[in-house]
Design a protein around this motif. Structure first.
Motif, PDB file in Angstrom:
ATOM      1  N   LYS A   1       1.072  -1.152  -0.063  1.00  0.00           N
ATOM      2  CA  LYS A   1      -0.025  -0.163  -0.130  1.00  0.00           C
ATOM      3  C   LYS A   1       0.940   1.204   0.029  1.00  0.00           C
ATOM      4  O   LYS A   1       1.736   1.271   0.845  1.00  0.00           O
ATOM      5  CB  LYS A   1      -0.853  -0.018   1.331  1.00  0.00           C
ATOM      6  CG  LYS A   1      -1.775  -1.184   1.312  1.00  0.00           C
ATOM      7  CD  LYS A   1      -2.779  -1.095   0.713  1.00  0.00           C
ATOM      8  CE  LYS A   1      -3.887  -2.515   0.332  1.00  0.00           C
ATOM      9  NZ  LYS A   1      -4.526  -2.773   1.561  1.00  0.00           N
TER      10      LYS A   1
ATOM     11  N   HIS B   1       0.811  -9.797   7.603  1.00  0.00           N
ATOM     12  CA  HIS B   1      -0.593  -9.696   6.850  1.00  0.00           C
ATOM     13  C   HIS B   1      -1.238 -11.244   6.729  1.00  0.00           C
ATOM     14  O   HIS B   1      -2.191 -11.707   7.303  1.00  0.00           O
ATOM     15  CB  HIS B   1      -0.714  -9.304   5.554  1.00  0.00           C
ATOM     16  CG  HIS B   1      -1.895  -9.110   4.853  1.00  0.00           C
ATOM     17  ND1 HIS B   1      -2.363 -10.346   3.901  1.00  0.00           N
ATOM     18  CD2 HIS B   1      -3.073  -8.478   5.058  1.00  0.00           C
ATOM     19  CE1 HIS B   1      -3.535  -9.836   3.716  1.00  0.00           C
ATOM     20  NE2 HIS B   1      -4.023  -8.906   4.205  1.00  0.00           N
TER      21      HIS B   1
ATOM     22  N   ARG C   1      -4.468 -12.465   9.033  1.00  0.00           N
ATOM     23  CA  ARG C   1      -5.542 -13.082   8.016  1.00  0.00           C
ATOM     24  C   ARG C   1      -5.917 -14.480   8.763  1.00  0.00           C
ATOM     25  O   ARG C   1      -7.170 -14.888   8.762  1.00  0.00           O
ATOM     26  CB  ARG C   1      -5.292 -13.029   6.734  1.00  0.00           C
ATOM     27  CG  ARG C   1      -5.376 -11.940   6.163  1.00  0.00           C
ATOM     28  CD  ARG C   1      -6.786 -11.193   6.048  1.00  0.00           C
ATOM     29  NE  ARG C   1      -7.660 -11.941   5.098  1.00  0.00           N
ATOM     30  CZ  ARG C   1      -8.328 -11.547   4.236  1.00  0.00           C
ATOM     31  NH1 ARG C   1      -8.094 -10.056   3.688  1.00  0.00           N
ATOM     32  NH2 ARG C   1      -9.323 -12.021   3.611  1.00  0.00           N
TER      33      ARG C   1
ATOM     34  N   HIS D   1     -12.061  -2.562  11.777  1.00  0.00           N
ATOM     35  CA  HIS D   1     -13.331  -3.475  11.595  1.00  0.00           C
ATOM     36  C   HIS D   1     -14.855  -2.789  11.770  1.00  0.00           C
ATOM     37  O   HIS D   1     -15.866  -3.278  11.253  1.00  0.00           O
ATOM     38  CB  HIS D   1     -13.331  -4.728  12.159  1.00  0.00           C
ATOM     39  CG  HIS D   1     -12.020  -5.378  11.980  1.00  0.00           C
ATOM     40  ND1 HIS D   1     -11.726  -6.449  12.989  1.00  0.00           N
ATOM     41  CD2 HIS D   1     -11.153  -5.491  11.084  1.00  0.00           C
ATOM     42  CE1 HIS D   1     -10.362  -6.660  12.256  1.00  0.00           C
ATOM     43  NE2 HIS D   1     -10.136  -6.191  11.474  1.00  0.00           N
TER      44      HIS D   1
ATOM     45  N   SER E   1      -8.190   0.706  -4.992  1.00  0.00           N
ATOM     46  CA  SER E   1      -7.317   0.434  -4.034  1.00  0.00           C
ATOM     47  C   SER E   1      -5.863   0.404  -4.702  1.00  0.00           C
ATOM     48  O   SER E   1      -5.755  -0.346  -5.611  1.00  0.00           O
ATOM     49  CB  SER E   1      -7.774  -1.195  -3.993  1.00  0.00           C
ATOM     50  OG  SER E   1      -6.825  -1.662  -2.764  1.00  0.00           O
TER      51      SER E   1
ATOM     52  N   ARG F   1      -5.589 -10.598  -0.234  1.00  0.00           N
ATOM     53  CA  ARG F   1      -6.218  -9.338   0.346  1.00  0.00           C
ATOM     54  C   ARG F   1      -7.873  -9.094   0.162  1.00  0.00           C
ATOM     55  O   ARG F   1      -8.249  -7.927   0.464  1.00  0.00           O
ATOM     56  CB  ARG F   1      -5.203  -8.315  -0.239  1.00  0.00           C
ATOM     57  CG  ARG F   1      -3.960  -8.458   0.142  1.00  0.00           C
ATOM     58  CD  ARG F   1      -3.245  -6.852   0.268  1.00  0.00           C
ATOM     59  NE  ARG F   1      -3.566  -6.453   1.513  1.00  0.00           N
ATOM     60  CZ  ARG F   1      -2.552  -6.181   2.512  1.00  0.00           C
ATOM     61  NH1 ARG F   1      -1.190  -6.079   2.128  1.00  0.00           N
ATOM     62  NH2 ARG F   1      -2.876  -5.515   3.729  1.00  0.00           N
TER      63      ARG F   1
ATOM     64  N   CYS G   1     -11.704  -8.723   0.980  1.00  0.00           N
ATOM     65  CA  CYS G   1     -12.329  -8.410   2.096  1.00  0.00           C
ATOM     66  C   CYS G   1     -12.555  -9.461   3.006  1.00  0.00           C
ATOM     67  O   CYS G   1     -13.307 -10.260   2.334  1.00  0.00           O
ATOM     68  CB  CYS G   1     -13.273  -7.479   1.754  1.00  0.00           C
ATOM     69  SG  CYS G   1     -14.418  -7.074   3.228  1.00  0.00           S
TER      70      CYS G   1
HETATM   71  C1  HEM Z   1     -20.443  -3.706   1.134  1.00  0.00           C
HETATM   72  C2  HEM Z   1     -19.318  -3.962   2.090  1.00  0.00           C
HETATM   73  C3  HEM Z   1     -17.849  -4.093   1.829  1.00  0.00           C
HETATM   74  C4  HEM Z   1     -17.334  -3.955   0.661  1.00  0.00           C
HETATM   75  C5  HEM Z   1     -17.594  -3.539  -0.608  1.00  0.00           C
HETATM   76  C6  HEM Z   1     -15.932  -4.033   1.356  1.00  0.00           C
HETATM   77  C7  HEM Z   1     -14.729  -3.917   0.170  1.00  0.00           C
HETATM   78  C8  HEM Z   1     -13.343  -4.075   0.646  1.00  0.00           C
HETATM   79  C9  HEM Z   1     -12.325  -4.101  -0.076  1.00  0.00           C
HETATM   80  C10 HEM Z   1     -12.385  -3.676  -1.666  1.00  0.00           C
HETATM   81  C11 HEM Z   1     -11.271  -4.195   0.521  1.00  0.00           C
HETATM   82  C12 HEM Z   1      -9.704  -4.327   0.113  1.00  0.00           C
HETATM   83  C13 HEM Z   1      -9.208  -3.181   0.176  1.00  0.00           C
HETATM   84  C14 HEM Z   1      -7.833  -2.740  -0.103  1.00  0.00           C
HETATM   85  O1  HEM Z   1      -6.811  -3.803   0.197  1.00  0.00           O
HETATM   86  O2  HEM Z   1      -7.322  -1.524  -0.580  1.00  0.00           O
HETATM   87  C15 HEM Z   1     -11.550  -4.571   1.918  1.00  0.00           C
HETATM   88  C16 HEM Z   1     -10.747  -4.814   2.903  1.00  0.00           C
HETATM   89  C17 HEM Z   1     -11.014  -5.142   4.210  1.00  0.00           C
HETATM   90  N1  HEM Z   1     -12.441  -5.143   4.804  1.00  0.00           N
HETATM   91 FE1  HEM Z   1     -14.022  -4.744   3.776  1.00  0.00          FE
HETATM   92  N2  HEM Z   1     -15.658  -4.419   2.565  1.00  0.00           N
HETATM   93  C18 HEM Z   1     -17.159  -4.229   3.208  1.00  0.00           C
HETATM   94  C19 HEM Z   1     -17.605  -4.642   4.451  1.00  0.00           C
HETATM   95  C20 HEM Z   1     -16.723  -4.896   5.382  1.00  0.00           C
HETATM   96  C21 HEM Z   1     -17.114  -5.289   6.548  1.00  0.00           C
HETATM   97  C22 HEM Z   1     -18.608  -5.168   6.950  1.00  0.00           C
HETATM   98  C23 HEM Z   1     -16.112  -5.502   7.193  1.00  0.00           C
HETATM   99  C24 HEM Z   1     -15.999  -5.967   8.952  1.00  0.00           C
HETATM  100  C25 HEM Z   1     -16.872  -6.324   9.626  1.00  0.00           C
HETATM  101  C26 HEM Z   1     -14.855  -5.245   6.358  1.00  0.00           C
HETATM  102  C27 HEM Z   1     -13.483  -5.448   6.984  1.00  0.00           C
HETATM  103  C28 HEM Z   1     -12.452  -5.403   5.974  1.00  0.00           C
HETATM  104  C29 HEM Z   1     -10.972  -5.320   6.522  1.00  0.00           C
HETATM  105  C30 HEM Z   1     -10.528  -5.629   7.939  1.00  0.00           C
HETATM  106  C31 HEM Z   1     -10.178  -5.279   5.267  1.00  0.00           C
HETATM  107  C32 HEM Z   1      -8.753  -5.557   5.239  1.00  0.00           C
HETATM  108  C33 HEM Z   1      -8.290  -6.671   4.583  1.00  0.00           C
HETATM  109  C34 HEM Z   1      -6.801  -6.964   4.336  1.00  0.00           C
HETATM  110  O3  HEM Z   1      -6.004  -5.888   4.008  1.00  0.00           O
HETATM  111  O4  HEM Z   1      -6.466  -7.914   4.310  1.00  0.00           O
HETATM  112  N3  HEM Z   1     -15.216  -5.136   5.145  1.00  0.00           N
HETATM  113  N4  HEM Z   1     -12.874  -4.418   2.028  1.00  0.00           N
END
Ligand code: HEM
Length: 571
Positions: A149, A173, A177, A352, A421, A489, A491
């Motif tokens: 990033k 990471h 995970r 989160h 992203s 990575r 979500c």
């Molecule tokens: C419609 C709902 C959601 C969408 C479209 C979404 C989408 C995404 C996307 C695109 C990423 C990747 C971001 C990146 O690497 O730049 C991400 C990462 C993440 N999301 Fe979501 N998200 C949603 C809901 C949630 C919810 C409800 C939670 C937790 C309760 C959550 C927790 C996380 C976490 C912890 C990451 C980091 C993961 C990592 O880097 O390994 N997300 N999300």
């Protein structure tokens, strides 16, 4: 880096015999200053203008061209025709487009077969937009940990979400995970489902209040759903009862996430030059305070939960349907016993508490239902069929509704809640035959793949839930749907978000009929009602992003600029 090179060159030049003779008359200090300024300017000229135009290995890639000293402040945005400005690249053009990814969509349509499209950012920095399935796979899967990033992204988003998992890299990471797999697993979601079902009941109360005794009414759904999603996230993620602190959370999150234009500008500048602590402006002070208060509230909740768990109080209170924080802290406690250290800090957990994406998705779902009544009728028939047969549906029942599943995926495809992203190459790489130098910025824009006509067909931007029953060829690839990204990575909250969106829709579609979207210009006075602004009903054909309503830009998500006013009636 450029400063260091200039200093080194200046030191060498000042001691060259030829130079010492010719500039004998000048003072030592002014000689150093002049050489330093000259060196620095030449290096910058090379970096900003000469390198991207004549030397970069990426210079032959398709993309907008570089024009020397041509400011385009007065030009109308025409996407693909727009040149890179030599100083600010495409950054100003991006903000002036009528869609937060409008420019990038235009480029993708102009060069549909290119795996990467190149543009210039501030001061000649090159950036690549990922534009093919194979290039997505290489970046999100094959070389996932070779891309990190970029610092500007951690400053832009990290100050809101915290710097936890989202910004962890490599082994760290992978480890984090692994630990999250349990808390975010399907069995955990099944246990959380009753908590979701309880929290959405308050959503209908907001609709009841707006309707009163009238036959129909309108409600601004973005704020309403955001408040409801915050309630829901407080219950399901933090285990906090409705109405206890969720309204203060909502208030603080709104101040952090939806700043005014000046606040947004400061955040954008801070992403590139860390000015947050230096600017004595009210907008900046308010942002810092709201952010600090929010973190303190979360720290207090997490600290108290840790103590309760150690004393064995909390599990007994919540029974089987516990919240995500409890799962995470239990997993954390296990790890601490085994390894002697806490795997997560408070900052990791803060990330989160994200409620905006789910609220945003349901808002767009209501937009579609209001403007496409045949889809609304079909969805309601399926939902009511289920509710009549089983009363309180289980996780399997809900996920067994094919039309609802298609509808939600299509909403996330056409109106992807995440727009970008970014990544940065941590070493030199060759992808799709293109040599990508270390340090190159890579932009993954989810809508580009979702609206790519080569992948989804000529009707890629049309809302058609049934397309999910006809997947074949490129659109059947997992990389054709990027709302949650793909690969290691991806979500981890995907199952959580999908079930939350479905539970909200089941509640709303079962109880209310959505009649249309009121577009409100807000500038004139309606003589009959005395209200400011003419209300125009949008009823069909507005699904193409940006056509039916004006989109906010700059924005991190697709968001209607003046809110979304849905007209509805009781069923
Ligand atoms: C419609 C709902 C959601 C969408 C479209 C979404 C989408 C995404 C996307 C695109 C990423 C990747 C971001 C990146 O690497 O730049 C991400 C990462 C993440 N999301 Fe979501 N998200 C949603 C809901 C949630 C919810 C409800 C939670 C937790 C309760 C959550 C927790 C996380 C976490 C912890 C990451 C980091 C993961 C990592 O880097 O390994 N997300 N999300």
């Amino acid at each position: 880096m450029d400063l260091a090179v200039s200093v080194a060159l200046t030191a060498i030049e000042c001691h060259l015999p030829l130079v010492s003779l010719t500039v004998e008359e000048t003072s030592y200090l002014s000689r150093i200053t002049s050489f330093f300024l000259l060196n620095y300017s030449l290096i910058k000229f090379y970096r900003i203008y000469l390198y991207p135009r004549f030397f970069s290995p990426l210079r032959h890639l398709p993309g907008p061209q570089v024009s020397l000293l041509r400011y385009q402040l007065d030009c109308r945005i025409t996407g693909a025709q727009q040149d890179n400005n030599v100083i600010v690249g495409q950054e100003l053009n991006k903000f002036r487009a009528d869609n937060p990814v409008g420019l990038q969509l235009d480029w993708s349509r102009k060069w549909p077969d290119a795996p990467f499209i190149r543009y210039l950012s501030i001061a000649g920095r090159e950036a690549l937009i990922v534009n093919s399935l194979a290039a997505h796979k290489a970046i999100l899967q094959t070389h996932v940990y070779d891309f990190v990033k970029p610092p500007f992204f951690s400053r832009l988003v990290g100050e809101i979400t915290g710097v936890g998992l989202l910004f962890a890299e490599g082994e760290d990471h992978k480890q984090q995970r692994k630990l999250l797999a349990g808390p975010f697993s399907v069995p955990s979601m099944k246990k959380i489902l009753p908590v979701f079902q309880r929290s959405v009941e308050s959503l209908s109360k907001d609709f009841e209040m707006a309707l009163g005794n009238k036959p129909y009414a309108s409600i601004e759904v973005i704020d309403t759903l955001s408040k409801s999603a915050m309630d829901s996230i407080c219950l399901t993620v933090l285990g906090i009862e409705l109405g206890t602190v969720s309204s203060s959370f909502q208030d603080l999150y709104t101040r952090v996430l939806h700043q005014g234009p000046l606040g947004q500008l400061l955040s954008a500048i801070n992403a590139f030059i860390p000015i947050r602590r230096l600017v004595p402006l009210e907008a900046n002070r308010k942002f810092i305070e709201a952010n600090k208060d929010l973190r303190q509230m979360l720290r207090d909740i997490i600290g108290k939960r840790k103590t309760d768990l150690r004393n064995g109080n909390f599990k007994r209170e919540m029974g089987e349907s516990r919240d995500l924080l409890t799962y995470i802290l239990e997993e954390s406690e296990l790890q601490r016993e085994q390894t002697g250290r806490d795997p997560w800090s408070v900052e990791d957990i803060i990330g989160h508490v994200c409620h905006e994406s789910t609220a945003n998705s349901v808002s767009w779902a209501l937009y579609v239902l209001s403007t496409k009544h045949e889809i609304q009728d079909r969805l309601r028939a399926e939902i009511r069929g289920l509710l009549e047969s089983c009363g309180e549906p289980t996780y399997e029942d809900i996920n067994g509704l094919p039309y609802l599943h298609n509808f939600v995926r299509e909403t996330l495809r056409v109106y992807s809640p995440s727009l970008m992203s970014p990544r940065q190459a941590s070493k030199d790489l060759i992808i799709e035959g293109i040599r990508i130098p270390k340090g190159t910025q890579i932009d993954i824009h989810m809508p580009l793949i979702h609206h790519h006509e080569g992948i989804w067909g000529p009707d890629a931007s049309l809302f058609d839930p049934e397309r999910w029953d006809r997947l074949d060829g490129d659109n059947a690839s997992p990389y054709a749907f990027q709302a949650f990204l793909q690969g290691p990575r991806m979500c981890p909250g995907k199952n959580f978000a999908m079930i939350e969106i479905k539970v909200m829709l089941i509640e709303l579609v079962n109880k209310w009929r959505f009649l249309g979207i009121e577009r409100w210009d807000g500038t004139t006075v309606n003589h009959r009602s005395g209200e400011r602004g003419e209300r125009e009903m949008l009823l069909n054909g507005e699904e193409a992003v940006g056509r039916g309503i004006k989109l906010a830009n700059p924005a991190l998500t697709y968001r209607p600029a003046g809110g979304l006013l849905v007209r509805f009636e009781r069923l």
